[in-house]
Design a protein around this motif. Sequence first.
Motif, mmCIF file in Angstrom:
data_model
loop_
_atom_site.group_PDB
_atom_site.id
_atom_site.type_symbol
_atom_site.label_atom_id
_atom_site.label_comp_id
_atom_site.label_asym_id
_atom_site.label_seq_id
_atom_site.Cartn_x
_atom_site.Cartn_y
_atom_site.Cartn_z
ATOM 1 N N TYR B 95 0.835 -1.189 0.000
ATOM 2 C CA TYR B 95 0.000 0.000 0.000
ATOM 3 C C TYR B 95 0.876 1.247 0.000
ATOM 4 O O TYR B 95 1.881 1.305 0.719
ATOM 5 N N LEU B 97 0.627 5.328 1.029
ATOM 6 C CA LEU B 97 -0.220 6.170 1.845
ATOM 7 C C LEU B 97 0.435 7.514 2.107
ATOM 8 O O LEU B 97 1.654 7.648 2.076
ATOM 9 N N THR B 100 -1.056 11.894 6.034
ATOM 10 C CA THR B 100 -2.332 12.256 6.650
ATOM 11 C C THR B 100 -3.285 11.074 6.733
ATOM 12 O O THR B 100 -4.447 11.240 7.090
ATOM 13 N N GLY B 101 -2.791 9.890 6.378
ATOM 14 C CA GLY B 101 -3.567 8.684 6.642
ATOM 15 C C GLY B 101 -4.476 8.203 5.532
ATOM 16 O O GLY B 101 -5.337 7.354 5.772
ATOM 17 N N TRP B 103 -4.951 5.946 2.236
ATOM 18 C CA TRP B 103 -4.326 4.735 1.690
ATOM 19 C C TRP B 103 -4.851 4.439 0.296
ATOM 20 O O TRP B 103 -6.017 4.702 0.001
ATOM 21 N N GLY B 104 -3.983 3.827 -0.518
ATOM 22 C CA GLY B 104 -4.433 3.264 -1.767
ATOM 23 C C GLY B 104 -5.090 1.913 -1.520
ATOM 24 O O GLY B 104 -5.200 1.442 -0.377
ATOM 25 N N GLN B 105 -5.504 1.258 -2.606
ATOM 26 C CA GLN B 105 -6.191 -0.035 -2.482
ATOM 27 C C GLN B 105 -5.216 -1.203 -2.417
ATOM 28 O O GLN B 105 -5.609 -2.331 -2.096
#
Lengths: 107, 113
Positions: B95, B97, B100-101, B103-105
């Motif tokens: 992943y 990211l 700031t939190g 995320w990608g898939q």
Amino acid sequence: DIQMTQSPSTLSASVGDRVTITCRASQSIRNWLAWYQQKPGKAPKLLIYEASSLESGVPSRISGSGSGTEFTLTISSLQADDFATYYCQQYNSYPYTFGQGTKLEIK
Amino acid sequence: QVQLVESGGGVVQPGRSLRLSCAASGFTFSSYAMHWVRQAPGKGLEWVAVISYDGSNKYYADSVKGRFTISRDNSKNTLYLQMNSLRAEDSAVYYCLTTTGSWGQGTLVTVSS
């Protein structure tokens, strides 16, 4: 490296219950702690940052507290959507580290 | 809104290389540090690497240091992870990211002969 230890590893609870997950750091991380929720096959979702700040859009039944080495995530009244795996992560210093996860199951 | 789309995963033999990409949109990519995190099948999350907003600073997990290289192209809003000398234990969903939190898939890497 800072070690993060979550407890319990598994938690069985019912809708409406109040639950608490604990995360302990091997040394002080001040308040540089995040909590994530992950559902099967999905990317983690940020719930809490800086130990107690609620991410936008996260329901207020979820809260975080703590500082230094001991932290808690509390869900005040469990909903069906809350059954998932939860991870804490410290971002006080590199390498950033995660707890091993807590799986919240339906009782 | 923030969108992160990873690509480049697949099946690769031990010892070979692979490059992952993460295309970013919906925010000012060049202003943020970026991370890679991985998750082996059925396991927990492991932080892999971070790169500063301008690429000048990079940090790695000990498990990948010397084998993986994180980089970015701010003109293309893209984050990369070059993975060399791959091992079976590198098999995971990777992943990207933001700090700031978001995320990608994720993209799946399988290292197997």
